[in-house]
Design a protein around this motif. Structure first.
Motif, PDB file in Angstrom:
ATOM      1  N   GLY A  12       8.565  -5.217 -13.378  1.00  8.58           N
ATOM      2  CA  GLY A  12       9.243  -5.203 -12.086  1.00  8.58           C
ATOM      3  C   GLY A  12       9.288  -3.775 -11.555  1.00  8.58           C
ATOM      4  O   GLY A  12       9.189  -2.817 -12.320  1.00  8.58           O
ATOM      5  N   GLY A  13       9.407  -3.648 -10.258  1.00 12.40           N
ATOM      6  CA  GLY A  13       9.590  -2.333  -9.647  1.00 12.40           C
ATOM      7  C   GLY A  13       8.381  -1.427  -9.702  1.00 12.40           C
ATOM      8  O   GLY A  13       8.508  -0.210  -9.584  1.00 12.40           O
ATOM      9  N   VAL A  14       7.189  -1.989  -9.910  1.00 10.05           N
ATOM     10  CA  VAL A  14       5.983  -1.149  -9.987  1.00 10.05           C
ATOM     11  C   VAL A  14       5.247  -1.030  -8.657  1.00 10.05           C
ATOM     12  O   VAL A  14       4.243  -0.326  -8.566  1.00 10.05           O
ATOM     13  CB  VAL A  14       4.974  -1.655 -11.051  1.00 10.05           C
ATOM     14  CG1 VAL A  14       5.523  -1.466 -12.441  1.00 10.05           C
ATOM     15  CG2 VAL A  14       4.597  -3.100 -10.806  1.00 10.05           C
ATOM     16  N   GLY A  15       5.725  -1.752  -7.638  1.00  7.65           N
ATOM     17  CA  GLY A  15       5.086  -1.615  -6.325  1.00  7.65           C
ATOM     18  C   GLY A  15       4.259  -2.824  -5.899  1.00  7.65           C
ATOM     19  O   GLY A  15       3.439  -2.714  -4.981  1.00  7.65           O
ATOM     20  N   LYS A  16       4.477  -3.968  -6.524  1.00  9.77           N
ATOM     21  CA  LYS A  16       3.724  -5.179  -6.145  1.00  9.77           C
ATOM     22  C   LYS A  16       3.978  -5.564  -4.686  1.00  9.77           C
ATOM     23  O   LYS A  16       3.042  -5.757  -3.903  1.00  9.77           O
ATOM     24  CB  LYS A  16       4.122  -6.374  -7.024  1.00  9.77           C
ATOM     25  CG  LYS A  16       3.681  -6.278  -8.460  1.00  9.77           C
ATOM     26  CD  LYS A  16       4.093  -7.508  -9.248  1.00  9.77           C
ATOM     27  CE  LYS A  16       5.590  -7.613  -9.445  1.00  9.77           C
ATOM     28  NZ  LYS A  16       6.178  -6.524 -10.245  1.00  9.77           N
ATOM     29  N   THR A  17       5.265  -5.680  -4.346  1.00 12.90           N
ATOM     30  CA  THR A  17       5.608  -6.141  -2.999  1.00 12.90           C
ATOM     31  C   THR A  17       5.178  -5.120  -1.948  1.00 12.90           C
ATOM     32  O   THR A  17       4.631  -5.482  -0.898  1.00 12.90           O
ATOM     33  CB  THR A  17       7.125  -6.414  -2.921  1.00 12.90           C
ATOM     34  OG1 THR A  17       7.434  -7.433  -3.883  1.00 12.90           O
ATOM     35  CG2 THR A  17       7.542  -6.861  -1.543  1.00 12.90           C
ATOM     36  N   THR A  18       5.395  -3.857  -2.234  1.00 15.82           N
ATOM     37  CA  THR A  18       4.980  -2.802  -1.308  1.00 15.82           C
ATOM     38  C   THR A  18       3.471  -2.863  -1.079  1.00 15.82           C
ATOM     39  O   THR A  18       2.990  -2.724   0.053  1.00 15.82           O
ATOM     40  CB  THR A  18       5.386  -1.417  -1.880  1.00 15.82           C
ATOM     41  OG1 THR A  18       6.790  -1.442  -2.157  1.00 15.82           O
ATOM     42  CG2 THR A  18       5.074  -0.296  -0.918  1.00 15.82           C
ATOM     43  N   THR A  19       2.737  -3.087  -2.154  1.00 17.86           N
ATOM     44  CA  THR A  19       1.282  -3.187  -2.036  1.00 17.86           C
ATOM     45  C   THR A  19       0.882  -4.420  -1.225  1.00 17.86           C
ATOM     46  O   THR A  19       0.013  -4.343  -0.346  1.00 17.86           O
ATOM     47  CB  THR A  19       0.637  -3.248  -3.442  1.00 17.86           C
ATOM     48  OG1 THR A  19       0.969  -2.059  -4.150  1.00 17.86           O
ATOM     49  CG2 THR A  19      -0.870  -3.388  -3.360  1.00 17.86           C
ATOM     50  N   ARG A 220       3.626   8.735  -3.822  1.00 16.41           N
ATOM     51  CA  ARG A 220       5.057   8.456  -3.652  1.00 16.41           C
ATOM     52  C   ARG A 220       5.435   8.967  -2.272  1.00 16.41           C
ATOM     53  O   ARG A 220       5.158  10.108  -1.931  1.00 16.41           O
ATOM     54  CB  ARG A 220       5.860   9.177  -4.733  1.00 16.41           C
ATOM     55  CG  ARG A 220       7.338   8.898  -4.673  1.00 16.41           C
ATOM     56  CD  ARG A 220       8.049   9.431  -5.907  1.00 16.41           C
ATOM     57  NE  ARG A 220       7.845   8.598  -7.086  1.00 16.41           N
ATOM     58  CZ  ARG A 220       8.459   7.432  -7.290  1.00 16.41           C
ATOM     59  NH1 ARG A 220       9.318   6.961  -6.406  1.00 16.41           N
ATOM     60  NH2 ARG A 220       8.214   6.740  -8.374  1.00 16.41           N
ATOM     61  N   ASN A 221       6.005   8.108  -1.456  1.00 19.01           N
ATOM     62  CA  ASN A 221       6.290   8.487  -0.079  1.00 19.01           C
ATOM     63  C   ASN A 221       7.527   7.732   0.404  1.00 19.01           C
ATOM     64  O   ASN A 221       7.549   6.506   0.409  1.00 19.01           O
ATOM     65  CB  ASN A 221       5.074   8.155   0.803  1.00 19.01           C
ATOM     66  CG  ASN A 221       5.299   8.492   2.266  1.00 19.01           C
ATOM     67  OD1 ASN A 221       5.418   7.616   3.102  1.00 19.01           O
ATOM     68  ND2 ASN A 221       5.393   9.760   2.567  1.00 19.01           N
ATOM     69  N   VAL A 222       8.523   8.480   0.813  1.00 21.00           N
ATOM     70  CA  VAL A 222       9.820   7.875   1.111  1.00 21.00           C
ATOM     71  C   VAL A 222       9.755   6.890   2.286  1.00 21.00           C
ATOM     72  O   VAL A 222      10.523   5.937   2.359  1.00 21.00           O
ATOM     73  CB  VAL A 222      10.902   8.966   1.318  1.00 21.00           C
ATOM     74  CG1 VAL A 222      10.652   9.718   2.608  1.00 21.00           C
ATOM     75  CG2 VAL A 222      12.293   8.356   1.294  1.00 21.00           C
TER      76      VAL A 222
END
Ligand code: ADP
Ligand code: MG
Length: 262
Positions: A12-19, A220-222
């Motif tokens: 979890g929290g590895v960036g799946k949804t963001t990707t 990494r970008n806010v």
């Protein structure tokens, strides 16, 4: 025929949804017809695409239980249309957590999504499926219909270990349920080049997996982290940001790689 990709990683929290949402927006911006399917009961990809998960009339839950078709359940977000990178959304909410249990008794339960997708396949160039962080019946439904898996990963010490688990899972699904399944590529996300360990893990990755590692690196970008609270992917929220530009570049790389995927 649409290319169908799962965005998966057991962590979890590895960036799946963001990707998922940013690749969807990036591909849409490049003129591709995209369907984004949220397979996570948390509904983050739904909210992050500008659709309120609490007011979904129909969701992927109804599709899995065959009480609605994808054509009936898919929706669009006005915000994405306004931003010029609109894609169709098959949303999810907490209801989906119950699907797991309700599907246990059903016939061909791993193939429900595949069957439903076959009806709308011709409407799209890409179908992107945001998977939950587990190997559940939900994830299996995603893996069963996919041409391949896109694996977002942070370049951290345990990342390679987690990858071994995922590779084994994909092998099992390939052997038992979906012979087409393979890893499309590994995407390095939340990358900070100033951190030596990240550089080292990144080098190990390319040494080990070669051209299975995407050339594009997501920094990494806010702005990418802020975008979901506005109901937008970073690509639409702040197109000039480093994170957004990286995801548009990633969408371009995906298109360039397509002919080689067969
Ligand atoms: P997952 O779907 O794998 O659980 P998320 O995509 O939700 O992971 O990302 C986890 C957290 O990290 C979220 O708060 C998200 O906004 C943030 N995040 C993801 N990618 C980046 C990035 N490239 N830069 C900064 N923050 C990021
Ligand atoms: Mg997620």
């Amino acid at each position: 025929m649409a290319k169908i990709f799962c965005i998966a990683n057991q962590k979890g929290g590895v960036g799946k949804t963001t990707t998922t949402v940013n690749l969807a927006a990036g591909l849409a911006q490049l003129g591709q017809r995209v369907l984004m399917i949220d397979l996570d009961p948390q509904g983050n990809a739904t909210m992050g695409s500008g659709v309120d998960k609490r007011s979904l009339a129909l969701s992927v839950y109804d599709v899995l239980l065959e009480s609605a078709s994808i054509a009936e359940a898919r929706t669009r977000s006005d915000k994405l249309v306004a931003a010029g990178c609109s894609y169709d959304i098959l949303g999810a909410n907490r209801e989906l957590a119950g699907a797991e249990v309700e599907m246990v008794e059903l016939e061909r339960r791993e193939r429900r999504l595949k069957t439903a997708l076959a009806e709308v396949d011709q409407d799209y160039d890409f179908v992107l499926i945001d998977c939950p962080p587990s190997l559940s019946m939900l994830t299996l439904n995603g893996l069963c219909c996919a041409d391949g898996v896109v694996v977002p990963m942070q370049c951290e010490y345990f990342a390679l270990e987690g990858l071994t688990d995922l590779v084994n899972t994909i092998k099992q699904v390939k052997a038992n349920l979906n012979d087409d399944l393979r890893i499309i590529g590994l995407l390095r996300v939340m990358f900070d080049p100033r951190i030596t360990l990240q550089q080292q893990v990144s080098e190990q990755l390319t040494a080990h997996f070669g051209d299975k590692v995407f050339d594009t690196v997501i920094p990494r970008n806010v702005r990418l982290a802020e975008a979901p609270s506005y109901g937008l992917p970073g690509v639409a929220f702040d197109p000039a940001s480093k994170g957004a530009q990286a995801f548009v570049a990633f969408a371009g790389e995906m298109l360039r790689r397509l002919p080689k995927m067969g």
